[in-house]
Design a protein around this motif. Structure first.
Motif, PDB file in Angstrom:
ATOM      1  N   ALA A 145       0.832  -1.201   0.000  1.00  0.00           N
ATOM      2  CA  ALA A 145       0.000   0.000   0.000  1.00  0.00           C
ATOM      3  C   ALA A 145       0.871   1.258   0.000  1.00  0.00           C
ATOM      4  O   ALA A 145       0.598   2.224  -0.722  1.00  0.00           O
ATOM      5  N   LEU A 146       1.941   1.259   0.790  1.00  0.00           N
ATOM      6  CA  LEU A 146       2.819   2.427   0.852  1.00  0.00           C
ATOM      7  C   LEU A 146       3.573   2.628  -0.463  1.00  0.00           C
ATOM      8  O   LEU A 146       3.740   3.761  -0.920  1.00  0.00           O
ATOM      9  N   ASN A 147       4.016   1.544  -1.067  1.00  0.00           N
ATOM     10  CA  ASN A 147       4.752   1.660  -2.332  1.00  0.00           C
ATOM     11  C   ASN A 147       3.861   2.127  -3.477  1.00  0.00           C
ATOM     12  O   ASN A 147       4.354   2.629  -4.493  1.00  0.00           O
ATOM     13  N   SER A 148       2.555   1.978  -3.315  1.00  0.00           N
ATOM     14  CA  SER A 148       1.628   2.391  -4.376  1.00  0.00           C
ATOM     15  C   SER A 148       1.176   3.844  -4.240  1.00  0.00           C
ATOM     16  O   SER A 148       0.536   4.385  -5.143  1.00  0.00           O
ATOM     17  N   VAL A 149       1.507   4.489  -3.120  1.00  0.00           N
ATOM     18  CA  VAL A 149       1.113   5.888  -2.915  1.00  0.00           C
ATOM     19  C   VAL A 149       1.964   6.786  -3.811  1.00  0.00           C
ATOM     20  O   VAL A 149       3.196   6.692  -3.812  1.00  0.00           O
ATOM     21  N   GLY A 152       4.077  11.911  -3.624  1.00  0.00           N
ATOM     22  CA  GLY A 152       5.362  12.585  -3.539  1.00  0.00           C
ATOM     23  C   GLY A 152       5.853  12.866  -2.135  1.00  0.00           C
ATOM     24  O   GLY A 152       6.871  13.546  -1.951  1.00  0.00           O
ATOM     25  N   LYS A 153       5.173  12.345  -1.132  1.00  0.00           N
ATOM     26  CA  LYS A 153       5.535  12.626   0.256  1.00  0.00           C
ATOM     27  C   LYS A 153       6.359  11.485   0.849  1.00  0.00           C
ATOM     28  O   LYS A 153       6.181  10.317   0.490  1.00  0.00           O
ATOM     29  N   ASP A 154       7.255  11.845   1.776  1.00  0.00           N
ATOM     30  CA  ASP A 154       7.934  10.829   2.562  1.00  0.00           C
ATOM     31  C   ASP A 154       6.958  10.261   3.595  1.00  0.00           C
ATOM     32  O   ASP A 154       5.821  10.735   3.717  1.00  0.00           O
ATOM     33  N   ILE A 155       7.422   9.276   4.345  1.00  0.00           N
ATOM     34  CA  ILE A 155       6.523   8.513   5.215  1.00  0.00           C
ATOM     35  C   ILE A 155       6.898   8.713   6.683  1.00  0.00           C
ATOM     36  O   ILE A 155       8.076   8.655   7.044  1.00  0.00           O
ATOM     37  N   LEU A 156       5.891   8.951   7.507  1.00  0.00           N
ATOM     38  CA  LEU A 156       6.065   9.031   8.952  1.00  0.00           C
ATOM     39  C   LEU A 156       5.250   7.908   9.590  1.00  0.00           C
ATOM     40  O   LEU A 156       4.035   7.840   9.405  1.00  0.00           O
ATOM     41  N   VAL A 157       5.922   7.048  10.330  1.00  0.00           N
ATOM     42  CA  VAL A 157       5.259   5.938  11.007  1.00  0.00           C
ATOM     43  C   VAL A 157       5.111   6.298  12.484  1.00  0.00           C
ATOM     44  O   VAL A 157       6.083   6.684  13.146  1.00  0.00           O
ATOM     45  N   ASP A 171      13.317  -1.110   5.046  1.00  0.00           N
ATOM     46  CA  ASP A 171      14.124  -1.279   3.837  1.00  0.00           C
ATOM     47  C   ASP A 171      13.322  -1.784   2.644  1.00  0.00           C
ATOM     48  O   ASP A 171      13.826  -1.774   1.513  1.00  0.00           O
ATOM     49  N   LYS A 172      12.085  -2.215   2.869  1.00  0.00           N
ATOM     50  CA  LYS A 172      11.256  -2.723   1.772  1.00  0.00           C
ATOM     51  C   LYS A 172      10.436  -1.617   1.101  1.00  0.00           C
ATOM     52  O   LYS A 172       9.780  -1.864   0.094  1.00  0.00           O
ATOM     53  N   ILE A 173      10.474  -0.423   1.680  1.00  0.00           N
ATOM     54  CA  ILE A 173       9.735   0.706   1.104  1.00  0.00           C
ATOM     55  C   ILE A 173      10.641   1.407   0.091  1.00  0.00           C
ATOM     56  O   ILE A 173      11.772   1.787   0.412  1.00  0.00           O
ATOM     57  N   CYS A 174      10.157   1.565  -1.107  1.00  0.00           N
ATOM     58  CA  CYS A 174      10.991   2.016  -2.229  1.00  0.00           C
ATOM     59  C   CYS A 174      10.799   3.510  -2.535  1.00  0.00           C
ATOM     60  O   CYS A 174       9.667   3.989  -2.608  1.00  0.00           O
ATOM     61  N   GLY A 175      11.916   4.205  -2.734  1.00  0.00           N
ATOM     62  CA  GLY A 175      11.870   5.558  -3.272  1.00  0.00           C
ATOM     63  C   GLY A 175      11.379   6.641  -2.340  1.00  0.00           C
ATOM     64  O   GLY A 175      11.128   7.771  -2.785  1.00  0.00           O
ATOM     65  N   LYS A 176      11.240   6.350  -1.041  1.00  0.00           N
ATOM     66  CA  LYS A 176      10.751   7.347  -0.094  1.00  0.00           C
ATOM     67  C   LYS A 176      11.546   7.239   1.203  1.00  0.00           C
ATOM     68  O   LYS A 176      11.929   6.145   1.618  1.00  0.00           O
ATOM     69  N   LYS A 177      11.772   8.386   1.839  1.00  0.00           N
ATOM     70  CA  LYS A 177      12.386   8.363   3.158  1.00  0.00           C
ATOM     71  C   LYS A 177      11.326   7.963   4.184  1.00  0.00           C
ATOM     72  O   LYS A 177      10.164   8.345   4.064  1.00  0.00           O
TER      73      LYS A 177
END
Length: 226
Positions: A145-149, A152-157, A171-177
């Motif tokens: 789900a995260l990789n499909s967003v 253009g925003k980075d991710i805060l968990v 490490d499995k999340i691609c292209g985003k900090k």
């Protein structure tokens, strides 16, 4: 605003009483001693805040997902006050509560809790927009789900198990900090914020028959089903 809030979705018990501009909060990270601590904790914060139960405007509670035992204990205590004094009780999603103070930030926000059995309770937000509905997910489903967003925003968990999720899956999340927020907020402050808006909008709160929201069956229920 005169209100009482309880978060017992995880092993850390947080209780708070708000008397207009003054708030008294008590947190207990005590594991399995919740049942003997909850009612005295409620009495303590009310006394320190100078509040009587019959003067409360509303009650607020995390209504799940979370600990089966903790949610039931919290519901029993606040339902008793609700019924005794005819005070509205507002049930707030635990994942909404834990993400409330972060959703105005320029991130895709993931609210996360350990659901055991190698799964997580999760919900994903873009501001006030929900990108992934609250659910009981395999880690791979959340990552997908995260990789499909594509905002253009980075991710805060955030949430009670943000660090665990990031340690295992970052490490499995691609292209985003990816950042995680340590679980340090007073969750009852978020309950006051959300429930306060509901009260202003004249929301009637939970029905008498409403209880906790469970996203999966308990172990006992699973055994009965088998």
């Amino acid at each position: 605003m005169k209100a009482l809030a309880v978060d017992l979705a995880v092993t850390k018990l947080t209780v708070a009483a708000k008397n207009d501009d003054h708030t008294v909060t008590a947190s207990y990270d005590i594991g399995m001693k919740q049942s003997e601590t909850l009612v005295p904790a409620i009495e303590y914060v009310l006394e320190k805040a100078g509040l009587e139960k019959n003067k409360l405007d509303f009650l607020a509670i995390t209504n799940g997902p979370g600990s089966f035992t903790g949610l039931r204990l919290a519901f029993a205590a606040l339902k008793a006050i609700e019924l005794a004094f005819n005070i509205p009780l507002y049930g707030i999603s635990t994942l909404d509560c834990y993400s409330e103070c972060y959703r105005a930030l320029p991130f895709t926000v993931v609210s996360i809790m350990d659901a055991r059995k190698d799964k997580f309770y999760a919900k994903i937000f873009d501001g006030e927009k929900t990108l992934l509905d609250e659910g009981d997910y395999e880690p791979e489903e959340i990552i997908s789900a995260l990789n499909s967003v594509e905002n253009g925003k980075d991710i805060l968990v955030c949430g009670s198990d943000a660090e665990m999720f990031c340690t295992q899956e970052k490490d499995k999340i691609c292209g985003k900090k990816v950042y995680f927020q340590p679980f340090c907020i007073n969750t009852t402050d978020m309950l006051f914020s959300i429930a306060g808006k509901m009260h202003e909008e004249k929301n009637t709160g939970l029905n008498d028959y409403d209880g906790p929201v469970y996203l999966r069956a308990s172990e006992a229920e699973e055994k009965i089903a088998k």
